[in-house]
Write an enzyme that holds these catalytic residues in place. Structure first.
Site, PDB file in Angstrom:
ATOM      1  N   LYS A 212      -0.044   5.396   2.436  1.00  0.00           N
ATOM      2  CA  LYS A 212       0.429   6.664   3.004  1.00  0.00           C
ATOM      3  C   LYS A 212      -0.053   6.794   4.445  1.00  0.00           C
ATOM      4  CE  LYS A 212       0.649   8.953  -1.477  1.00  0.00           C
ATOM      5  NZ  LYS A 212       0.034   9.826  -2.489  1.00  0.00           N
TER       6      LYS A 212
ATOM      7  N   GLN B 256      -4.846  13.720  -3.859  1.00  0.00           N
ATOM      8  CA  GLN B 256      -4.430  12.526  -4.592  1.00  0.00           C
ATOM      9  C   GLN B 256      -4.834  12.613  -6.058  1.00  0.00           C
ATOM     10  OE1 GLN B 256      -2.494  10.058  -3.341  1.00  0.00           O
ATOM     11  NE2 GLN B 256      -2.539   8.924  -5.249  1.00  0.00           N
TER      12      GLN B 256
ATOM     13  N   ASP C 217       3.477  17.955  -1.763  1.00  0.00           N
ATOM     14  CA  ASP C 217       3.701  17.260  -3.032  1.00  0.00           C
ATOM     15  C   ASP C 217       4.606  18.084  -3.951  1.00  0.00           C
ATOM     16  OD1 ASP C 217       2.718  14.718  -3.644  1.00  0.00           O
ATOM     17  OD2 ASP C 217       0.645  15.429  -3.719  1.00  0.00           O
TER      18      ASP C 217
HETATM   19  N1  GUN Z   1      -0.728  10.015  -7.730  1.00  0.00           N
HETATM   20  C1  GUN Z   1       0.334   9.249  -8.079  1.00  0.00           C
HETATM   21  N2  GUN Z   1       1.453   9.695  -7.484  1.00  0.00           N
HETATM   22  C2  GUN Z   1       1.092  10.772  -6.750  1.00  0.00           C
HETATM   23  C3  GUN Z   1       1.804  11.665  -5.909  1.00  0.00           C
HETATM   24  O1  GUN Z   1       3.025  11.585  -5.705  1.00  0.00           O
HETATM   25  N3  GUN Z   1       1.063  12.639  -5.320  1.00  0.00           N
HETATM   26  C4  GUN Z   1      -0.273  12.782  -5.538  1.00  0.00           C
HETATM   27  N4  GUN Z   1      -0.909  13.779  -4.943  1.00  0.00           N
HETATM   28  N5  GUN Z   1      -0.962  11.976  -6.295  1.00  0.00           N
HETATM   29  C5  GUN Z   1      -0.281  10.969  -6.922  1.00  0.00           C
END
Ligand code: GUN
Length: 286
Positions: free
Chosen positions: A52, A96, A119
């Site tokens: 990311k 996350q 998100d």
């Molecule tokens: N963990 C796995 N996929 C995601 C996601 O799309 N967002 C977040 N915050 N954590 C994750």
């Protein structure tokens, strides 16, 4: 033989467009900022966060990481979220998942400001998606919808079977498909006859993290298969939930792992950060 849905190149095209948008914002003196919070030492999460971070850098989004110890208290995590909510420079906040027990991740998601919830996991944005109101849509389902759009795959009236009922993928995916007038079935660990549910489906979306859960004899000819799984095979090679080799011979479209849904999830995060930045600065019709 199925047509491969190339998430990697679609994501690249989307990132290039977002880069142009970020450049336009920069001309106005605005630099989008994403804050990412990681709690504890989850190796998979570290890889996701690194990816990311790289993608943000490429597009021109400032990326700020906050690493918190596993022993942190819920209140301390909420304090950090509050601080980032108030920080005018921060446009998007991502916590996350997963975070260590006994911390409650949903309670933390609930504290993220609606307008910074890139998100789409807080109740306001979850509700907005349910009632068809504009808001932030979770990145993986949003990325999958973009794939359908790009490849002009019809959704209306189709039978969609989703495997997995997570808040991150399964449930919002169902809402997205419903909003396009599909008939949706959500399958999960207690589903009695998975094979029966899948065999009838025009579109199958698997998001459980179980290798080969979707096999050739469970799907009908011409099915569209979207694989959200991220697993390792016996040789340690990345693979999805679907027996790609065999299912691709029956499907009309299929996503590979890697190079399918994964890159799209990241591209949609960048999309949501740019959208958040524009909303906060009252730019465009976002
Ligand atoms: N963990 C796995 N996929 C995601 C996601 O799309 N967002 C977040 N915050 N954590 C994750």
């Amino acid at each position: 033989m199925a047509q491969i849905i190339d998430g990697k190149s679609l994501a690249k095209k989307i990132r290039e467009n977002l880069k142009k948008e970020a450049e336009e914002l920069k001309k106005m003196g605005i630099i989008p900022h994403l804050a990412v919070i990681m709690v504890g030492n989850n190796d998979a999460s570290k890889v996701y966060v690194r990816n990311k971070s790289r993608a943000c850098e490429e597009v021109g989004i400032e990326f700020k990481e906050y690493f918190l110890e596993e022993s942190i208290k819920q209140e301390e995590l909420i304090e950090l979220i509050d601080k980032l909510n108030k920080d005018k420079k921060i446009n998007g906040i991502l916590l996350q998942s997963p975070i260590p027990k006994p911390l409650d991740i949903q309670k933390a998601f609930n504290k993220i400001d609606n307008i910074k919830d890139v998100d789409g996991f807080n109740p306001y944005n979850v509700g907005s998606l349910c009632i068809g109101q504009d808001g932030f849509i979770p990145c993986t389902p949003l990325g999958i919808m973009k794939m359908f759009e790009e490849y002009k795959i019809e959704i209306e009236g189709k039978k969609v079977a989703i495997i997995g009922r997570s808040n991150i993928v399964g449930k919002p995916m169902a809402q997205c498909m419903l909003s396009k007038n599909a008939t949706v079935t959500i399958c999960h660990s207690r589903t009695k006859e998975l094979r029966k549910e899948l065999k009838d489906a025009d579109i199958i979306i698997s998001a459980v993290g179980t290798r080969n859960i979707v096999k050739e004899d469970m799907v009908k000819d011409g099915v569209v298969v979207i694989d959200v799984g991220m697993n390792r095979d016996d040789k340690g090679k990345l693979c999805g939930d679907v027996d790609f080799e065999k299912v691709s011979k029956k499907a009309s479209y299929i996503t590979p792992v890697p190079g399918g849904v994964g890159p799209m999830t990241i591209a949609m995060l960048l999309h949501n950060v740019i959208k958040a930045t524009k909303m906060q600065n009252m730019i465009g019709n976002n």
